[in-house]
Design an enzyme around this catalytic site. Structure first.
Site, PDB file in Angstrom:
ATOM      1  N   HIS A 248       0.839  -1.142  -0.066  1.00  0.00           N
ATOM      2  CA  HIS A 248      -0.115  -0.178   0.092  1.00  0.00           C
ATOM      3  C   HIS A 248       1.180   1.226   0.043  1.00  0.00           C
ATOM      4  O   HIS A 248       1.964   1.402   0.675  1.00  0.00           O
ATOM      5  CB  HIS A 248      -0.922  -0.011   1.324  1.00  0.00           C
ATOM      6  CG  HIS A 248      -1.757  -1.165   1.389  1.00  0.00           C
ATOM      7  ND1 HIS A 248      -2.033  -1.750   2.618  1.00  0.00           N
ATOM      8  CD2 HIS A 248      -2.745  -1.782   0.170  1.00  0.00           C
ATOM      9  CE1 HIS A 248      -2.953  -2.762   2.204  1.00  0.00           C
ATOM     10  NE2 HIS A 248      -3.157  -2.785   0.888  1.00  0.00           N
ATOM     11  N   GLU A 286      -3.153  -3.535  -4.841  1.00  0.00           N
ATOM     12  CA  GLU A 286      -4.637  -3.774  -5.199  1.00  0.00           C
ATOM     13  C   GLU A 286      -5.155  -2.146  -5.201  1.00  0.00           C
ATOM     14  O   GLU A 286      -6.030  -1.876  -4.161  1.00  0.00           O
ATOM     15  CB  GLU A 286      -5.659  -4.568  -4.313  1.00  0.00           C
ATOM     16  CG  GLU A 286      -4.870  -5.102  -3.244  1.00  0.00           C
ATOM     17  CD  GLU A 286      -4.934  -4.082  -2.029  1.00  0.00           C
ATOM     18  OE1 GLU A 286      -5.663  -3.081  -1.992  1.00  0.00           O
ATOM     19  OE2 GLU A 286      -4.011  -4.224  -1.011  1.00  0.00           O
TER      20      GLU A 286
END
Length: 333
Positions: A248, A286
């Site tokens: 992230h 993602e």
């Protein structure tokens, strides 16, 4: 690697005089190696003093400076009168079928953990499978502390480094970043200092997530989370491997946005994760599927979009980078 390169920052004092036909290197104020270069279909490297047997440190420094000066150079051919035993054992050079010729491959050079990992490098943690939260996965090594990665980016002319997050040192900075409207749009984690302290303390106690601060010239600019994908919520959405890592990413400082900065920090973050454990085959991410800018930045660094899928909280793009692709096309400078 020699103790100087493995455990001390002396390699940061490496200086070079490079022309089309010559490379002279010094470490601090001490001459290190003098090389004669012949350029053709490849780059041929000869010792300026044929009587001297170069040290492992000198060979490493020569390979580093030549590869770091040209992202398109994939192979160096060293011509040596004596077998470079240490460099062969270390994987820095490979023997060829021609006596006295040895090659350094870019794809192998950048997979060597030293000196990029500094003192944090350790043997691969022993494999022992455990079950936590209903998921079977390898027992993870204790998290590192302090600086875990450092490399000079010659494109930017700056040092890019990664260190572990220190809650007391970084809490206010982290909270300020999370409350930036641009960041809140994607992270949705705005709130008070106390809320952010609890957020970071939860991650600190989670063995599957490592929180990192990215720095340019030792000035913090970004927050990263590196997680083991096998234990993460992403695991059911693809054929996850035991040692896949996920990321992230949050750039907090406005001055460090832009594609040239992303190219530096994203390649550094990916490089670090592949070096931290040689069993890591893939790095995944993602981002939100409509975050076209970040997806484009990742694709420019060799990631590809495997598919889109639905998380409970967002439509996500599964971005993936393989070890083989990263190092085979490695353009680190």
């Amino acid at each position: 690697m020699t103790s100087v390169l493995a455990h001390q920052p002396c390699w940061r004092d490496l200086s070079a005089d490079l022309t089309d036909t010559r490379l002279t290197l010094a470490l601090g104020h001490e001459p290190l190696i003098d090389l004669r270069l012949e350029r053709g279909e490849g780059l041929n490297v000869y010792l300026g003093d044929h009587r001297a047997a170069p040290s492992l440190q000198a060979v490493w420094a020569g390979c580093y400076r030549l590869l770091a000066s040209d992202p398109h150079c994939q192979q160096l051919t060293w011509h040596l009168s004596q077998p470079p035993h240490e460099a062969l054992l270390d994987g820095l050079l490979l023997a060829t079928d021609i006596a006295g010729q040895y090659t350094c491959l870019r794809s192998l050079f950048w997979q060597r953990p030293q000196p990029w990992l500094g003192e944090t490098v350790a043997p691969a943690y022993p494999l022992h499978m455990v079950i936590s939260a209903g998921k079977r996965h390898p027992l993870r090594a204790p998290k590192p502390e302090g600086e875990v990665y450092r490399r000079f980016d010659s494109r930017l002319g700056q040092w890019i480094s990664l260190r572990t997050l220190d809650i007391e040192l970084d809490l206010e900075r982290f909270s300020r970043w999370q409350n930036t409207p641009r960041v809140m749009d994607f992270w949705e984690e705005g709130g008070t200092l106390e809320r952010h302290r609890q957020f970071l303390e939860t991650l600190a106690a989670d063995p599957h997530t490592l929180t990192l601060i990215g720095c340019f010239d030792d000035q913090p600019f970004a927050y990263f989370e590196a997680y083991w994908a096998k234990e993460d919520r992403i695991a059911p959405f693809y054929d996850v491997d035991d040692f896949d890592r996920g990321i992230h990413m949050l750039v907090g400082e406005q001055a460090h946005r832009g594609p040239h900065k992303v190219a530096s920090w994203l390649s550094a973050l990916t490089h670090y994760l592949f070096l931290a454990d040689p069993r890591t085959r893939r790095v995944v991410a993602e981002p939100r599927a409509d975050n076209a800018k970040m997806i484009g930045y990742m694709q420019a660094q060799g990631y590809h979009c495997e598919k889109e899928f639905n998380f409970p909280h967002k439509r996500a793009a599964l971005m993936m980078q393989s070890r083989e692709r990263f190092f085979d096309g490695c353009s680190l400078l």
